[in-house]
Design a protein around this motif. Structure first.
Motif, PDB file in Angstrom:
ATOM      1  N   LEU A  73      30.754  27.093  31.216  1.00 29.92           N
ATOM      2  CA  LEU A  73      31.750  28.108  31.579  1.00 29.92           C
ATOM      3  C   LEU A  73      31.451  29.414  30.846  1.00 29.92           C
ATOM      4  O   LEU A  73      30.940  29.406  29.728  1.00 29.92           O
ATOM      5  N   ALA A  74      31.797  30.532  31.491  1.00 32.38           N
ATOM      6  CA  ALA A  74      31.599  31.839  30.876  1.00 32.38           C
ATOM      7  C   ALA A  74      32.829  32.704  31.098  1.00 32.38           C
ATOM      8  O   ALA A  74      33.407  32.721  32.186  1.00 32.38           O
ATOM      9  N   ALA A  75      33.212  33.435  30.062  1.00 33.71           N
ATOM     10  CA  ALA A  75      34.329  34.377  30.172  1.00 33.71           C
ATOM     11  C   ALA A  75      33.832  35.682  30.785  1.00 33.71           C
ATOM     12  O   ALA A  75      32.824  36.239  30.336  1.00 33.71           O
ATOM     13  N   VAL A  76      34.541  36.158  31.807  1.00 35.90           N
ATOM     14  CA  VAL A  76      34.176  37.411  32.464  1.00 35.90           C
ATOM     15  C   VAL A  76      35.449  38.198  32.763  1.00 35.90           C
ATOM     16  O   VAL A  76      36.545  37.649  32.811  1.00 35.90           O
ATOM     17  N   ARG A  77      35.262  39.487  32.967  1.00 35.27           N
ATOM     18  CA  ARG A  77      36.374  40.327  33.392  1.00 35.27           C
ATOM     19  C   ARG A  77      35.911  41.215  34.533  1.00 35.27           C
ATOM     20  O   ARG A  77      34.887  41.887  34.432  1.00 35.27           O
ATOM     21  N   THR A  78      36.653  41.173  35.612  1.00 30.46           N
ATOM     22  CA  THR A  78      36.430  42.052  36.754  1.00 30.46           C
ATOM     23  C   THR A  78      37.393  43.223  36.634  1.00 30.46           C
ATOM     24  O   THR A  78      38.525  43.062  36.159  1.00 30.46           O
ATOM     25  N   PHE A  79      36.952  44.391  37.040  1.00 28.83           N
ATOM     26  CA  PHE A  79      37.763  45.595  36.883  1.00 28.83           C
ATOM     27  C   PHE A  79      39.182  45.378  37.402  1.00 28.83           C
ATOM     28  O   PHE A  79      39.395  44.904  38.511  1.00 28.83           O
ATOM     29  N   GLY A  80      40.158  45.731  36.552  1.00 26.82           N
ATOM     30  CA  GLY A  80      41.560  45.626  36.930  1.00 26.82           C
ATOM     31  C   GLY A  80      42.179  44.265  36.688  1.00 26.82           C
ATOM     32  O   GLY A  80      43.377  44.086  36.940  1.00 26.82           O
ATOM     33  N   LYS A  88      32.244  30.415  40.618  1.00 26.98           N
ATOM     34  CA  LYS A  88      33.619  30.096  41.011  1.00 26.98           C
ATOM     35  C   LYS A  88      34.543  30.157  39.802  1.00 26.98           C
ATOM     36  O   LYS A  88      34.187  29.742  38.698  1.00 26.98           O
ATOM     37  N   THR A  89      35.749  30.687  40.007  1.00 26.02           N
ATOM     38  CA  THR A  89      36.729  30.747  38.923  1.00 26.02           C
ATOM     39  C   THR A  89      37.174  29.346  38.546  1.00 26.02           C
ATOM     40  O   THR A  89      37.662  28.582  39.371  1.00 26.02           O
ATOM     41  N   ALA A  90      36.983  29.003  37.264  1.00 24.50           N
ATOM     42  CA  ALA A  90      37.375  27.694  36.750  1.00 24.50           C
ATOM     43  C   ALA A  90      38.700  27.765  36.001  1.00 24.50           C
ATOM     44  O   ALA A  90      39.482  26.813  36.026  1.00 24.50           O
ATOM     45  N   ILE A  91      38.947  28.895  35.340  1.00 22.29           N
ATOM     46  CA  ILE A  91      40.208  29.126  34.617  1.00 22.29           C
ATOM     47  C   ILE A  91      40.680  30.520  35.002  1.00 22.29           C
ATOM     48  O   ILE A  91      39.943  31.496  34.824  1.00 22.29           O
ATOM     49  N   PRO A  92      41.888  30.657  35.565  1.00 22.39           N
ATOM     50  CA  PRO A  92      42.355  31.939  36.118  1.00 22.39           C
ATOM     51  C   PRO A  92      42.413  33.060  35.082  1.00 22.39           C
ATOM     52  O   PRO A  92      42.481  32.816  33.869  1.00 22.39           O
ATOM     53  N   PRO A  93      42.403  34.311  35.559  1.00 18.69           N
ATOM     54  CA  PRO A  93      42.456  35.470  34.656  1.00 18.69           C
ATOM     55  C   PRO A  93      43.828  35.642  34.010  1.00 18.69           C
ATOM     56  O   PRO A  93      44.799  35.943  34.700  1.00 18.69           O
ATOM     57  N   LYS A  94      43.885  35.466  32.690  1.00 20.82           N
ATOM     58  CA  LYS A  94      45.159  35.647  31.981  1.00 20.82           C
ATOM     59  C   LYS A  94      44.988  35.939  30.497  1.00 20.82           C
ATOM     60  O   LYS A  94      45.958  35.923  29.745  1.00 20.82           O
ATOM     61  N   TYR A  95      43.777  36.269  30.075  1.00 19.95           N
ATOM     62  CA  TYR A  95      43.525  36.470  28.656  1.00 19.95           C
ATOM     63  C   TYR A  95      43.127  37.913  28.375  1.00 19.95           C
ATOM     64  O   TYR A  95      42.443  38.550  29.173  1.00 19.95           O
ATOM     65  N   MET A 144      42.531  40.536  34.122  1.00 18.69           N
ATOM     66  CA  MET A 144      42.417  39.965  32.791  1.00 18.69           C
ATOM     67  C   MET A 144      41.120  39.140  32.749  1.00 18.69           C
ATOM     68  O   MET A 144      40.414  39.008  33.757  1.00 18.69           O
ATOM     69  N   ILE A 145      40.838  38.563  31.592  1.00 25.41           N
ATOM     70  CA  ILE A 145      39.633  37.740  31.443  1.00 25.41           C
ATOM     71  C   ILE A 145      39.865  36.354  32.028  1.00 25.41           C
ATOM     72  O   ILE A 145      40.926  35.757  31.854  1.00 25.41           O
ATOM     73  N   ARG A 146      38.862  35.854  32.746  1.00 24.64           N
ATOM     74  CA  ARG A 146      38.893  34.513  33.305  1.00 24.64           C
ATOM     75  C   ARG A 146      37.597  33.796  32.926  1.00 24.64           C
ATOM     76  O   ARG A 146      36.682  34.403  32.356  1.00 24.64           O
ATOM     77  N   TYR A 147      37.499  32.518  33.256  1.00 25.84           N
ATOM     78  CA  TYR A 147      36.273  31.766  33.052  1.00 25.84           C
ATOM     79  C   TYR A 147      35.724  31.332  34.404  1.00 25.84           C
ATOM     80  O   TYR A 147      36.477  30.871  35.275  1.00 25.84           O
ATOM     81  N   ILE A 148      34.416  31.501  34.572  1.00 22.92           N
ATOM     82  CA  ILE A 148      33.746  31.062  35.790  1.00 22.92           C
ATOM     83  C   ILE A 148      32.795  29.922  35.467  1.00 22.92           C
ATOM     84  O   ILE A 148      32.361  29.765  34.317  1.00 22.92           O
ATOM     85  N   ASP A 149      32.451  29.123  36.491  1.00 22.35           N
ATOM     86  CA  ASP A 149      31.423  28.111  36.311  1.00 22.35           C
ATOM     87  C   ASP A 149      30.080  28.699  36.721  1.00 22.35           C
ATOM     88  O   ASP A 149      29.979  29.880  37.083  1.00 22.35           O
ATOM     89  N   GLN A 150      29.029  27.882  36.700  1.00 18.54           N
ATOM     90  CA  GLN A 150      27.689  28.415  36.932  1.00 18.54           C
ATOM     91  C   GLN A 150      27.410  28.754  38.394  1.00 18.54           C
ATOM     92  O   GLN A 150      26.378  29.336  38.697  1.00 18.54           O
ATOM     93  N   SER A 151      28.337  28.412  39.274  1.00 18.45           N
ATOM     94  CA  SER A 151      28.212  28.854  40.666  1.00 18.45           C
ATOM     95  C   SER A 151      28.929  30.182  40.894  1.00 18.45           C
ATOM     96  O   SER A 151      28.844  30.762  41.969  1.00 18.45           O
ATOM     97  N   GLY A 163      41.877  24.811  30.910  1.00 17.45           N
ATOM     98  CA  GLY A 163      42.726  25.970  30.677  1.00 17.45           C
ATOM     99  C   GLY A 163      44.003  25.646  29.927  1.00 17.45           C
ATOM    100  O   GLY A 163      44.857  26.514  29.739  1.00 17.45           O
ATOM    101  N   LYS A 164      44.139  24.401  29.479  1.00 16.82           N
ATOM    102  CA  LYS A 164      45.330  23.987  28.736  1.00 16.82           C
ATOM    103  C   LYS A 164      45.251  24.487  27.292  1.00 16.82           C
ATOM    104  O   LYS A 164      44.216  24.361  26.643  1.00 16.82           O
TER     105      LYS A 164
END
Length: 328
Positions: A197-204, A215-222, A206-213, A252-253
């Motif tokens: 998993l990797a933490a990323v932020r798209t403009f506008g 796809k969002t694995a943990i929704p943007p809320k950080y 919050m930070i989310r985590y994506i998998d190696q494909s 994401g817990k």
């Protein structure tokens, strides 16, 4: 030893820095032995063993101690990174070039880089002419120095960045330097992958985590985040008493309540955290304080040693919190 012109850009790669020694990150201006033959004919340098030597500062110079606190390599360096994969980046004189030594102190990759990071996953990020690329353990540049920022390799990929006319674009590359995921998708912040998993932020957002494909694995809320390690990742969010850091699992817990001023990833079962009042200590994966917060800065454990600070003085502790090298 931090880089200058692109420092702010690369801080996005480390959104929860502790007071880290200059010896564990970028090594500016500025073990082992030969273990194998590379496909291209070069010698693979260093080794795959856990580090047995650790950088210390003595009268403004850097040397290396062993796990008993004995000085093994004299303090002859203007700068020195931690050892990783049997190699450490060193600088002989301030504001001059960087090369790599093995654990015998031999200079095995010549002084030629402006900045350099420790090896990870077989590659080290290096800077030449204000651009970043990667070398392998033969010392050869395997991904050209074309990026404005570059993080370490993990899980076969690395987060890199390029400065665009109106923004800074972060994206991921593989070990061939090829862009991963959708080549059109760029982030305004991206951290290296950790445990898939990797933490990323798209403009506008919050930070989310994506998998190696991708796809969002943990929704943007950080508000801020760091890499997953040992099943947990530090994240920053709004708490009743302000912005605080806690830890989440891969679902994401929230497993450790956000109440720290700063928190860093787990290494060797412990994570360095900063508490109210500014001091640093170490917790276990249950959130229990194992080493009481008494340090002014704290880094991760590597092979049973962690670098800590008393004021600006650097020292080392073992997992019981006892000094192996007193701050000096």
């Amino acid at each position: 030893m931090r880089k200058s012109a692109v420092l702010m850009l690369c801080l996005a790669f480390c959104s929860c820095k502790s007071k880290q020694p200059n010896a564990t990150s970028r090594t500016d201006g500025k073990g082992g032995g030969v273990t194998a033959q590379a496909a291209g004919g070069g010698k693979i340098l260093g080794n795959d063993n856990p580090p047995s030597l650790f950088p210390v500062s003595i009268d403004g110079k850097y040397g290396y101690i062993d796990q008993k606190g004995k000085l093994v390599l004299k303090a002859d360096y203007a700068g020195g990174s931690r050892f990783s994969e049997g190699l450490a980046a060193v600088q002989l004189r301030k504001a001059e070039r960087v090369g790599f030594i093995d654990e015998t102190g031999n200079l095995v990759i010549p002084l030629q880089f402006d900045l350099a990071d420790p090896f990870a996953d077989g590659f080290a990020a290096v800077m030449k002419n204000r651009k970043w690329g990667y070398i392998d353990r033969t010392g050869q540049i395997v991904i050209p120095t074309t990026f404005d920022a570059a993080a370490h390799f993990a899980d076969g990929s690395a987060a890199v960045a390029s400065i665009m006319p109106t923004t800074t674009a972060f994206f991921f590359i593989n070990r061939k330097g090829e862009t991963l995921l959708d080549a059109k998708e760029k982030f305004d912040m991206a951290l290296p992958f950790g445990e898939g998993l990797a933490a990323v932020r798209t403009f506008g957002q919050m930070i989310r985590y994506i998998d190696q494909s991708g796809k969002t694995a943990i929704p943007p809320k950080y508000m801020a985040a760091a890499e997953f390690s040992q099943g947990l990742a530090p994240v920053q969010l709004h708490a009743p008493d302000g912005m605080r850091w806690g830890f989440i699992d891969k679902e994401g817990k929230m497993t450790i309540t956000p109440h720290f001023i700063t928190a860093t990833p787990f290494k060797e079962g412990l994570a360095a955290v900063q508490v109210l009042g500014g001091k640093w200590g170490y917790i276990n994966s249950k959130g229990s304080m194992i080493i009481n917060p008494k340090f002014d800065g704290a880094g991760p454990f590597y092979n049973g040693m962690a670098q800590v600070f008393a004021g600006d003085a650097m020292g080392y502790i073992n997992p019981s919190g006892k000094y192996v090298w007193e701050p000096k």
